[in-house]
Design a protein around this motif. Structure first.
Motif, PDB file in Angstrom:
ATOM      1  N   PRO A 255       0.812  -1.219   0.000  1.00 24.86           N
ATOM      2  CA  PRO A 255       0.000   0.000   0.000  1.00 24.86           C
ATOM      3  C   PRO A 255       0.840   1.262   0.000  1.00 24.86           C
ATOM      4  N   ASN A 256       0.190   2.356  -0.389  1.00 24.44           N
ATOM      5  CA  ASN A 256       0.785   3.692  -0.313  1.00 24.44           C
ATOM      6  C   ASN A 256       2.106   3.789  -1.061  1.00 24.44           C
ATOM      7  N   ASN A 257       2.038   3.379  -2.311  1.00 24.53           N
ATOM      8  CA  ASN A 257       3.100   3.601  -3.271  1.00 24.53           C
ATOM      9  C   ASN A 257       2.494   4.360  -4.448  1.00 24.53           C
ATOM     10  N   GLN A 258       3.042   4.191  -5.626  1.00 28.26           N
ATOM     11  CA  GLN A 258       2.537   4.891  -6.811  1.00 28.26           C
ATOM     12  C   GLN A 258       2.289   3.915  -7.959  1.00 28.26           C
ATOM     13  N   PHE A 259       1.854   2.704  -7.623  1.00 26.05           N
ATOM     14  CA  PHE A 259       1.587   1.701  -8.646  1.00 26.05           C
ATOM     15  C   PHE A 259       0.348   2.068  -9.455  1.00 26.05           C
ATOM     16  N   ASN A 260       0.369   1.708 -10.723  1.00 25.86           N
ATOM     17  CA  ASN A 260      -0.787   1.952 -11.584  1.00 25.86           C
ATOM     18  C   ASN A 260      -1.132   0.678 -12.354  1.00 25.86           C
ATOM     19  N   GLY A 261      -2.123   0.785 -13.241  1.00 22.15           N
ATOM     20  CA  GLY A 261      -2.547  -0.372 -13.998  1.00 22.15           C
ATOM     21  C   GLY A 261      -3.698  -1.105 -13.341  1.00 22.15           C
ATOM     22  N   ASN A 262      -4.017  -2.277 -13.848  1.00 19.88           N
ATOM     23  CA  ASN A 262      -5.159  -3.047 -13.392  1.00 19.88           C
ATOM     24  C   ASN A 262      -4.720  -4.262 -12.583  1.00 19.88           C
ATOM     25  N   LEU A 277      -4.274  -9.396   0.789  1.00 20.31           N
ATOM     26  CA  LEU A 277      -3.907  -8.574  -0.370  1.00 20.31           C
ATOM     27  C   LEU A 277      -4.168  -7.127   0.002  1.00 20.31           C
ATOM     28  N   ARG A 278      -3.091  -6.370   0.169  1.00 22.30           N
ATOM     29  CA  ARG A 278      -3.175  -4.960   0.563  1.00 22.30           C
ATOM     30  C   ARG A 278      -2.507  -4.119  -0.525  1.00 22.30           C
ATOM     31  N   VAL A 279      -3.323  -3.423  -1.310  1.00 22.31           N
ATOM     32  CA  VAL A 279      -2.801  -2.582  -2.385  1.00 22.31           C
ATOM     33  C   VAL A 279      -3.415  -1.185  -2.329  1.00 22.31           C
ATOM     34  N   GLY A 280      -3.932  -0.788  -1.177  1.00 20.42           N
ATOM     35  CA  GLY A 280      -4.562   0.518  -1.043  1.00 20.42           C
ATOM     36  C   GLY A 280      -3.584   1.662  -1.214  1.00 20.42           C
ATOM     37  N   GLY A 281      -4.130   2.852  -1.516  1.00 21.73           N
ATOM     38  CA  GLY A 281      -3.293   4.046  -1.595  1.00 21.73           C
ATOM     39  C   GLY A 281      -2.347   4.056  -2.774  1.00 21.73           C
ATOM     40  N   ASN A 282      -2.773   3.500  -3.903  1.00 21.22           N
ATOM     41  CA  ASN A 282      -1.978   3.546  -5.124  1.00 21.22           C
ATOM     42  C   ASN A 282      -2.789   4.243  -6.215  1.00 21.22           C
ATOM     43  N   GLU A 283      -2.495   3.950  -7.452  1.00 26.28           N
ATOM     44  CA  GLU A 283      -3.207   4.558  -8.570  1.00 26.28           C
ATOM     45  C   GLU A 283      -3.772   3.475  -9.492  1.00 26.28           C
ATOM     46  N   LEU A 303      -8.353  -2.608  -0.873  1.00 34.30           N
ATOM     47  CA  LEU A 303      -8.205  -1.972  -2.183  1.00 34.30           C
ATOM     48  C   LEU A 303      -8.482  -0.474  -2.132  1.00 34.30           C
ATOM     49  N   SER A 304      -8.530   0.109  -0.965  1.00 31.54           N
ATOM     50  CA  SER A 304      -8.961   1.503  -0.811  1.00 31.54           C
ATOM     51  C   SER A 304      -7.980   2.482  -1.456  1.00 31.54           C
TER      52      SER A 304
END
Length: 398
Positions: A255-262, A277-283, A303-304
């Motif tokens: 979480p809380n990085n700058q990842f993008n895409g689907n 699975l924690r991917v919140g705080g990205n793009e 996924l927030s």
């Protein structure tokens, strides 16, 4: 002539092999080796400036063998130090470079103290070292490159210090490494591509640093990886498909990085053992894939704070182990009463404790099915949507 020469060489070898050194000479060699360890420990003691529990000051002296000093373990065959365990004694000071003379040591645990300075380069002499635990101190400077000479290393824990610089690219030479933890430091640079050489690695934690760049595709080589924790950095780009194809993974936390895409459409089939699975705080963007419902062990889905759109899958009720579902701060829903179809399915999630749906586009009237959610639910967050009408109540719960 050649046969005679060979027989002569064999005779000389047997003579040398049968030659016995005097016991006094052998004892002198052992005593010298033992003295090397004793002096190294005394130098370690001298580098400690505060010992509030007296663990060293009252016991590390010549009244007993150093093998009987608190925190010290020696080998059974030879009185050489194999373990130094002084965790949690509030020690202050430095690690003496003389620690490099403890060449039989396999285990060092100095966690939860207040040690400072740099990790001495001399640790690179500890070629038998398998476990190095230095977490929760105030060590600064760089991770010594010499540490990569310790080819027997299985565990390196350096969390909670003030280390800077980059993760050494030579880390890929530590082919026996099983866990690597540098959480809560000031590390910069990227994740080394050589990491992919570590087929025995099952735990990788670099959370709360300043790492940049992407997740290298070379991590496909981490066939034993169970935990990949890289949140709270500045990592970017699309999330490597190599990560999603590591079927051994139990925990992905970025979480809380700058990842993008689907999220890939098949993620639920390629990660059958995933628990968190924690991917919140990205793009991240796109829709939430239905295949996630196949991850039967999933407990936390976070996924927030992304840009996900569309409906919430209506088959999440298959996630019988689910405890927390956080979809806050996305663009989910279409401001319609039809947005709530997934709630009926979630009634099957009997272990669900937290459901967060705020700051999306969910609309219409809340359906009665919301009252069928498990009685284990202690947190339900629905704010900043387009909900209207009255809130339904369930006689079962209220």
């Amino acid at each position: 002539m050649k046969l005679q020469a060979n027989l002569c060489l064999v005779a000389i070898f047997l003579l040398l092999f049968s030659f016995k050194l005097p016991l006094s000479f052998i004892s002198a060699i052992h005593a010298l080796s033992n003295e090397t360890d004793r002096l190294a420990l005394l130098h370690f003691k001298q580098s400690i400036t505060s010992d509030p529990f007296g663990i060293l000051s009252s016991s590390w002296n010549n009244s007993v063998s150093f093998c009987n000093w608190p925190g010290i373990t020696c080998g059974r065959r030879h009185p050489r130090v194999t373990s130094l365990d002084l965790k949690g004694h509030n020690l202050k000071g430095l690690i003496s470079p003389h620690i490099g003379n403890l060449t039989f040591i396999r285990f060092i645990n100095l966690q939860n103290n207040s040690l400072s300075g740099e990790i001495p380069e001399q640790v690179g002499y500890l070629f038998r070292l398998q476990h190095l635990y230095l977490s929760n101190n105030t060590f600064g400077g760089r991770i010594p490159i010499s540490l990569m000479n310790c080819s027997e290393l299985k565990n390196i824990w350096l969390d909670g210090n003030k280390l800077n610089g980059e993760i050494p690219k030579e880390i890929g030479t530590l082919i026996k490494l099983e866990t690597f933890g540098v959480r809560k430091n000031n590390l910069t640079g990227g994740i080394p591509t050589s990491l992919g050489n570590l087929s025995s690695l099952w735990g990788f934690s670099v959370t709360y640093n300043h790492l940049v760049g992407n997740i290298p595709d070379e991590i496909r080589g981490l066939s034993s990886l169970k935990k990949f924790l890289a949140g709270e950095n500045r990592l970017s780009g699309t999330i490597s498909s190599s990560l999603y194809n590591l079927s051994s993974l139990n925990f992905i936390s970025i979480p809380n990085n700058q990842f993008n895409g689907n999220l890939p459409a098949n993620i639920g089939f390629s990660l059958p053992n995933l628990q968190e699975l924690r991917v919140g705080g990205n793009e991240l963007s796109g829709t939430i894939t239905n295949s996630l419902s196949n991850v039967s062990r999933l407990q936390i889905l976070e996924l927030s704070g992304n840009n996900f759109v569309g409906p919430v899958p209506t088959n999440f009720g298959n996630l019988l182990e689910l405890r927390s579902l956080n979809l806050d701060e996305n663009n989910l829903g279409g401001n319609s009463s039809h947005d709530w179809g997934f709630l009926t399915s979630l009634a099957n999630c009997s272990k669900l404790e937290s459901l967060s749906l705020s700051e999306n586009n969910f609309g219409g009237v809340l359906p009665n099915s919301i009252g069928n959610l498990t009685s284990q639910l202690t947190e339900l967050v629905l704010g900043s949507n387009y909900i209207h009408g009255s809130t339904p109540c369930s006689e079962k719960r209220y």
